[in-house]
Design an enzyme around this catalytic site. Sequence first.
Site, PDB file in Angstrom:
ATOM      1  N   ASN A 164       2.821  16.084  48.787  1.00 21.43           N
ATOM      2  CA  ASN A 164       2.964  17.579  48.534  1.00 21.43           C
ATOM      3  C   ASN A 164       3.308  17.879  47.271  1.00 21.43           C
ATOM      4  O   ASN A 164       4.488  17.507  46.789  1.00 21.43           O
ATOM      5  CB  ASN A 164       3.673  18.384  49.590  1.00 21.43           C
ATOM      6  CG  ASN A 164       3.351  18.229  50.901  1.00 21.43           C
ATOM      7  OD1 ASN A 164       2.011  18.256  51.314  1.00 21.43           O
ATOM      8  ND2 ASN A 164       4.056  17.641  52.081  1.00 21.43           N
ATOM      9  N   GLN A 201       6.023  21.695  48.756  1.00 22.09           N
ATOM     10  CA  GLN A 201       6.961  20.936  48.539  1.00 22.09           C
ATOM     11  C   GLN A 201       8.275  21.487  48.561  1.00 22.09           C
ATOM     12  O   GLN A 201       8.504  22.442  48.234  1.00 22.09           O
ATOM     13  CB  GLN A 201       6.672  20.420  46.905  1.00 22.09           C
ATOM     14  CG  GLN A 201       7.590  19.113  46.663  1.00 22.09           C
ATOM     15  CD  GLN A 201       7.383  18.772  45.097  1.00 22.09           C
ATOM     16  OE1 GLN A 201       6.451  18.954  44.196  1.00 22.09           O
ATOM     17  NE2 GLN A 201       8.081  17.766  44.804  1.00 22.09           N
ATOM     18  N   HIS A 204       7.679  12.167  46.350  1.00 21.55           N
ATOM     19  CA  HIS A 204       7.812  11.005  47.549  1.00 21.55           C
ATOM     20  C   HIS A 204       6.422  11.142  48.217  1.00 21.55           C
ATOM     21  O   HIS A 204       5.727  12.275  48.413  1.00 21.55           O
ATOM     22  CB  HIS A 204       9.024  11.629  48.715  1.00 21.55           C
ATOM     23  CG  HIS A 204       8.772  13.280  48.887  1.00 21.55           C
ATOM     24  ND1 HIS A 204       9.330  14.052  48.243  1.00 21.55           N
ATOM     25  CD2 HIS A 204       8.133  13.724  49.874  1.00 21.55           C
ATOM     26  CE1 HIS A 204       8.807  15.276  48.779  1.00 21.55           C
ATOM     27  NE2 HIS A 204       8.362  15.170  49.752  1.00 21.55           N
ATOM     28  N   LEU A 205       6.040  10.053  48.875  1.00 20.86           N
ATOM     29  CA  LEU A 205       4.811   9.727  49.588  1.00 20.86           C
ATOM     30  C   LEU A 205       5.162   9.534  51.081  1.00 20.86           C
ATOM     31  O   LEU A 205       5.947   8.819  51.518  1.00 20.86           O
ATOM     32  CB  LEU A 205       4.327   8.398  48.944  1.00 20.86           C
ATOM     33  CG  LEU A 205       2.920   7.907  49.563  1.00 20.86           C
ATOM     34  CD1 LEU A 205       1.791   8.897  49.441  1.00 20.86           C
ATOM     35  CD2 LEU A 205       2.776   6.536  49.079  1.00 20.86           C
ATOM     36  N   HIS A 206       4.651  10.772  51.736  1.00 23.70           N
ATOM     37  CA  HIS A 206       4.688  10.689  53.328  1.00 23.70           C
ATOM     38  C   HIS A 206       3.977   9.632  53.697  1.00 23.70           C
ATOM     39  O   HIS A 206       2.661   9.604  53.470  1.00 23.70           O
ATOM     40  CB  HIS A 206       4.189  12.006  53.699  1.00 23.70           C
ATOM     41  CG  HIS A 206       5.211  13.195  53.406  1.00 23.70           C
ATOM     42  ND1 HIS A 206       6.036  13.495  54.366  1.00 23.70           N
ATOM     43  CD2 HIS A 206       5.068  13.977  52.415  1.00 23.70           C
ATOM     44  CE1 HIS A 206       6.700  14.867  53.748  1.00 23.70           C
ATOM     45  NE2 HIS A 206       6.112  14.932  52.497  1.00 23.70           N
ATOM     46  N   ASP A 250      11.620   9.909  57.706  1.00 26.94           N
ATOM     47  CA  ASP A 250      11.951  11.309  57.397  1.00 26.94           C
ATOM     48  C   ASP A 250      12.712  12.101  58.571  1.00 26.94           C
ATOM     49  O   ASP A 250      12.829  11.547  59.871  1.00 26.94           O
ATOM     50  CB  ASP A 250      10.430  12.129  57.497  1.00 26.94           C
ATOM     51  CG  ASP A 250      10.309  13.389  57.167  1.00 26.94           C
ATOM     52  OD1 ASP A 250       9.920  13.629  55.917  1.00 26.94           O
ATOM     53  OD2 ASP A 250      11.277  14.447  57.645  1.00 26.94           O
TER      54      ASP A 250
HETATM   55  P1  5GP Z   1       8.241  18.120  51.291  1.00 26.94           P
HETATM   56  O1  5GP Z   1       7.972  19.254  52.056  1.00 26.94           O
HETATM   57  O2  5GP Z   1       8.935  18.313  49.704  1.00 26.94           O
HETATM   58  O3  5GP Z   1       6.676  17.330  50.959  1.00 26.94           O
HETATM   59  O4  5GP Z   1       8.903  16.921  52.279  1.00 26.94           O
HETATM   60  C1  5GP Z   1      10.143  16.737  52.249  1.00 26.94           C
HETATM   61  C2  5GP Z   1      10.473  15.849  53.397  1.00 26.94           C
HETATM   62  O5  5GP Z   1      11.973  15.360  53.285  1.00 26.94           O
HETATM   63  C3  5GP Z   1      10.489  16.827  54.494  1.00 26.94           C
HETATM   64  O6  5GP Z   1       9.554  15.991  55.527  1.00 26.94           O
HETATM   65  C4  5GP Z   1      11.773  16.736  55.157  1.00 26.94           C
HETATM   66  O7  5GP Z   1      11.800  16.471  56.456  1.00 26.94           O
HETATM   67  C5  5GP Z   1      12.480  15.515  54.409  1.00 26.94           C
HETATM   68  N1  5GP Z   1      14.005  15.586  54.252  1.00 26.94           N
HETATM   69  C6  5GP Z   1      14.544  16.598  53.664  1.00 26.94           C
HETATM   70  N2  5GP Z   1      15.762  16.118  53.551  1.00 26.94           N
HETATM   71  C7  5GP Z   1      16.045  14.801  53.981  1.00 26.94           C
HETATM   72  C8  5GP Z   1      17.022  13.966  53.986  1.00 26.94           C
HETATM   73  O8  5GP Z   1      18.391  14.207  53.680  1.00 26.94           O
HETATM   74  N3  5GP Z   1      16.846  12.925  54.584  1.00 26.94           N
HETATM   75  C9  5GP Z   1      15.576  12.442  55.149  1.00 26.94           C
HETATM   76  N4  5GP Z   1      15.661  11.245  55.586  1.00 26.94           N
HETATM   77  N5  5GP Z   1      14.592  13.350  55.146  1.00 26.94           N
HETATM   78  C10 5GP Z   1      14.710  14.396  54.491  1.00 26.94           C
END
Ligand code: 5GP
Length: 112
Positions: A85, A92, A98-100, A30
Site C-alpha cells: 500500500n 498506507q 512493507h510487503l504484505h 501482522d
Molecule cells: P499499511 O496499511 O501501512 O499497508 O499496513 C500496516 C500494517 O502494519 C497493518 O496491517 C498493521 O496491522 C500492521 N502493524 C501496525 N503496527 C504494527 C506493529 O507494531 N506490529 C506488527 N506486527 N504489525 C503492525
Amino acid sequence: MDDCIFCKIAAGTIPVKKLGEDDHVVAFPDLNPQAPFHALVIPKLHIASLNDVRDPMIMGQLYGMAGQLARSNGFDKTGYRTVINTGPDAQQTVFHVHLHVLAGRQMTWPPG
Ligand code: 5GP
Ligand code: ZN
C-alpha cells in the site's frame, strides 16, 4: 529512524516472532491479520514508501523473502497475495515500506 515502529522491529528493540530474516529484510506476523497467514516483509533500512525506493534490488529482496515464506508454509501450491500500500488512497498507515503476504483463504478481486 528513531520514531519508526518498523525500524524498531528491524533493530530488535521491539521484539517480534521473526518468520524470516536475511542481511537485508525481516519478516514477521501482522499485528492485525487479514488472513490466516499474514506476514509483513520489511527492509532493514528505513524507506518510507515505494515512492522512496531508489535501489530496485530492495524489491527483489522483499519479494524473494515473500516467495520463501510462501514455499516454506505450503502456499506456493494454494496461492497467496502480496500487496504494497502506498499513500493515502491505498491507506498506507506505516511509513516504512512493507510487503504484505496474505494466504490461507480465498482472496477476492478487485481488492477493496
Ligand atoms: P499499511 O496499511 O501501512 O499497508 O499496513 C500496516 C500494517 O502494519 C497493518 O496491517 C498493521 O496491522 C500492521 N502493524 C501496525 N503496527 C504494527 C506493529 O507494531 N506490529 C506488527 N506486527 N504489525 C503492525
Ligand atoms: Zn523505519
